[in-house]
Motif scaffolding. Structure first.
Motif, PDB file in Angstrom:
ATOM      1  N   ALA A 127       6.169   6.234   1.111  1.00  0.00           N
ATOM      2  CA  ALA A 127       5.544   6.119  -0.213  1.00  0.00           C
ATOM      3  C   ALA A 127       6.609   6.036  -1.306  1.00  0.00           C
ATOM      4  CB  ALA A 127       4.614   7.305  -0.456  1.00  0.00           C
ATOM      5  N   GLY A 128       7.621   6.889  -1.222  1.00  0.00           N
ATOM      6  CA  GLY A 128       8.658   6.943  -2.250  1.00  0.00           C
ATOM      7  C   GLY A 128       9.491   5.677  -2.288  1.00  0.00           C
ATOM      8  N   SER A 137       0.807  -1.230   0.000  1.00  0.00           N
ATOM      9  CA  SER A 137       0.000   0.000   0.000  1.00  0.00           C
ATOM     10  C   SER A 137       0.836   1.274   0.000  1.00  0.00           C
ATOM     11  CB  SER A 137      -0.926   0.023   1.219  1.00  0.00           C
ATOM     12  OG  SER A 137      -0.176   0.236   2.393  1.00  0.00           O
ATOM     13  N   GLY A 138       2.111   1.186   0.391  1.00  0.00           N
ATOM     14  CA  GLY A 138       2.941   2.390   0.487  1.00  0.00           C
ATOM     15  C   GLY A 138       2.704   3.185   1.765  1.00  0.00           C
ATOM     16  N   MET A 139       1.988   2.574   2.712  1.00  0.00           N
ATOM     17  CA  MET A 139       1.682   3.277   3.957  1.00  0.00           C
ATOM     18  C   MET A 139       2.601   2.770   5.079  1.00  0.00           C
ATOM     19  SD  MET A 139      -1.359   4.978   3.355  1.00  0.00           S
ATOM     20  CE  MET A 139      -2.652   4.786   4.549  1.00  0.00           C
ATOM     21  N   THR A 153       8.620   2.773  -1.287  1.00  0.00           N
ATOM     22  CA  THR A 153       7.791   1.682  -1.783  1.00  0.00           C
ATOM     23  C   THR A 153       8.015   1.510  -3.284  1.00  0.00           C
ATOM     24  OG1 THR A 153       6.112   1.813  -0.078  1.00  0.00           O
ATOM     25  CG2 THR A 153       5.379   1.021  -2.227  1.00  0.00           C
ATOM     26  N   ASP A 154       8.102   2.649  -4.001  1.00  0.00           N
ATOM     27  CA  ASP A 154       8.364   2.588  -5.443  1.00  0.00           C
ATOM     28  C   ASP A 154       9.747   2.005  -5.726  1.00  0.00           C
ATOM     29  OD1 ASP A 154       5.883   3.627  -6.021  1.00  0.00           O
ATOM     30  OD2 ASP A 154       6.577   5.701  -6.159  1.00  0.00           O
ATOM     31  N   VAL A 170       6.331  10.613   3.429  1.00  0.00           N
ATOM     32  CA  VAL A 170       6.783  10.762   2.043  1.00  0.00           C
ATOM     33  C   VAL A 170       7.829   9.691   1.725  1.00  0.00           C
ATOM     34  CG1 VAL A 170       7.938  12.307   0.416  1.00  0.00           C
ATOM     35  CG2 VAL A 170       6.294  13.241   2.047  1.00  0.00           C
ATOM     36  N   ARG A 205       1.405   7.112  -1.733  1.00  0.00           N
ATOM     37  CA  ARG A 205       1.686   8.160  -2.732  1.00  0.00           C
ATOM     38  C   ARG A 205       0.392   8.809  -3.229  1.00  0.00           C
ATOM     39  NH1 ARG A 205       5.823   9.844  -5.444  1.00  0.00           N
ATOM     40  NH2 ARG A 205       7.214   8.221  -4.710  1.00  0.00           N
ATOM     41  N   ASN A 220       0.057   2.626  -5.229  1.00  0.00           N
ATOM     42  CA  ASN A 220       0.741   2.991  -3.982  1.00  0.00           C
ATOM     43  C   ASN A 220      -0.146   4.010  -3.253  1.00  0.00           C
ATOM     44  OD1 ASN A 220       2.427   4.218  -2.081  1.00  0.00           O
ATOM     45  ND2 ASN A 220       4.239   4.054  -3.382  1.00  0.00           N
ATOM     46  N   ARG A 252       9.453  -1.817  -5.112  1.00  0.00           N
ATOM     47  CA  ARG A 252       8.674  -2.445  -6.192  1.00  0.00           C
ATOM     48  C   ARG A 252       9.480  -2.502  -7.483  1.00  0.00           C
ATOM     49  NH1 ARG A 252       2.559  -0.048  -6.032  1.00  0.00           N
ATOM     50  NH2 ARG A 252       1.931  -0.826  -3.974  1.00  0.00           N
ATOM     51  N   MET A 282      -0.758  11.371  -0.787  1.00  0.00           N
ATOM     52  CA  MET A 282       0.110  12.556  -0.839  1.00  0.00           C
ATOM     53  C   MET A 282      -0.234  13.451  -2.023  1.00  0.00           C
ATOM     54  SD  MET A 282       3.948  11.375  -0.138  1.00  0.00           S
ATOM     55  CE  MET A 282       4.477  11.711  -1.790  1.00  0.00           C
TER      56      MET A 282
END
Lengths: 124, 131
Positions: free
Chosen positions: A48-49, A28-30, A51-52, A45, B104, B101, A55, B107
């Motif tokens: 989330a970042g 989920s990026g959380m 996580t990319d 931030v 993201r 995501n 992945r 955000m």
């Protein structure tokens, strides 16, 4: 065994040079929890970042046909180290620990060793 | 509304910035489409449903003393639909796949919601000035 917040606090206090640490769900990026950070390092931030980042690496390995696991990912900045450690436990698949370190104060080998130990004690 | 091309531009920017976002639309709080960037869904219906969901969400937030509506996230088997407040007059609804995501998306969509609020607020103020 330590719960999330205890484990993150332990990472923040015992690892020399820690700037911030987060436990992140990369489906989920959380962030499941964060300790440290602040104005200069927004851990939401970062969750989330990064996580990319995770992945992208997982996908790249699939495309390369590498049937292997990622233990950790190191990103070296001019003044910081960012360490991403993927959790391997049965109940913690899909999670990673993110640790930002001050390059001048941190000992990278020691930090990796301590983070591995904190992962071992962590119960999500 | 004069702000419409700018709102559409903002929706396109949001889609470009978050992977696996399949559509976005801005609507007034009462369910009229302001702008949309969606291929697979019918925007009028989604805007009307968004207004209905917004009403229920606001009542729920009021009943539990959570204050003004900020956002709503629905996760279905095939992905997400999320609604974000865009000032008092508008909302932003985003469709995303199951691999998106969410950290993201939150955000970027919160930021887009604030920009759309400015655009819509500015356009309404100008319209009132001319009236």
């Amino acid at each position: 065994m330590a719960n999330t917040q205890t484990a993150l606090k332990e990472a923040m206090t015992t690892i020399e040079g820690s700037l911030g640490v987060a436990l992140v769900d990369y489906s989920s990026g959380m962030a499941l929890g964060t300790v440290g950070g602040g104005k200069e390092l927004d851990l939401t931030v970062a969750a989330a970042g990064n996580t990319d980042v995770v992945r992208a690496k997982v996908r790249t390995m699939e495309q390369l046909g590498l049937k292997d696991g990622i233990e950790d990912i190191l990103i070296t900045l001019d003044s910081q180290y960012h360490l991403i450690r993927l959790l391997k436990g049965r109940d913690s698949q899909g999670l990673f620990l993110y640790l930002a370190l001050d390059k001048n104060r941190a000992n990278l080998a020691m930090a990796r060793h301590q983070l591995r130990k904190i992962e071992g004690d962590l119960e999500v | 509304m004069a702000a419409e091309p700018d709102v559409l531009e903002e929706l396109r920017r949001l889609r470009a910035r978050v992977a696996d976002v399949t559509g976005a639309l801005a609507a007034t709080s009462d369910g009229l489409v302001l702008a949309h960037d969606t291929a697979t869904i019918e925007p009028e219906g989604v805007a009307a449903l968004t207004a209905a969901a917004l009403g229920v969400s606001q009542s729920l937030a009021d009943a539990t003393s959570r204050g003004a509506f900020r956002e709503l996230l629905v996760r279905g088997q095939n992905g997400y639909v999320a609604t974000y407040a865009a000032g008092p007059q508008a909302v932003l609804t985003v469709l995303a796949g199951q691999r998106t995501n969410i950290g993201r998306l939150h955000m970027e969509a919160r930021r887009s919601g604030a920009r759309i609020a400015d655009l819509v607020g500015g356009a309404l103020a100008r319209a009132e000035h001319h009236a």
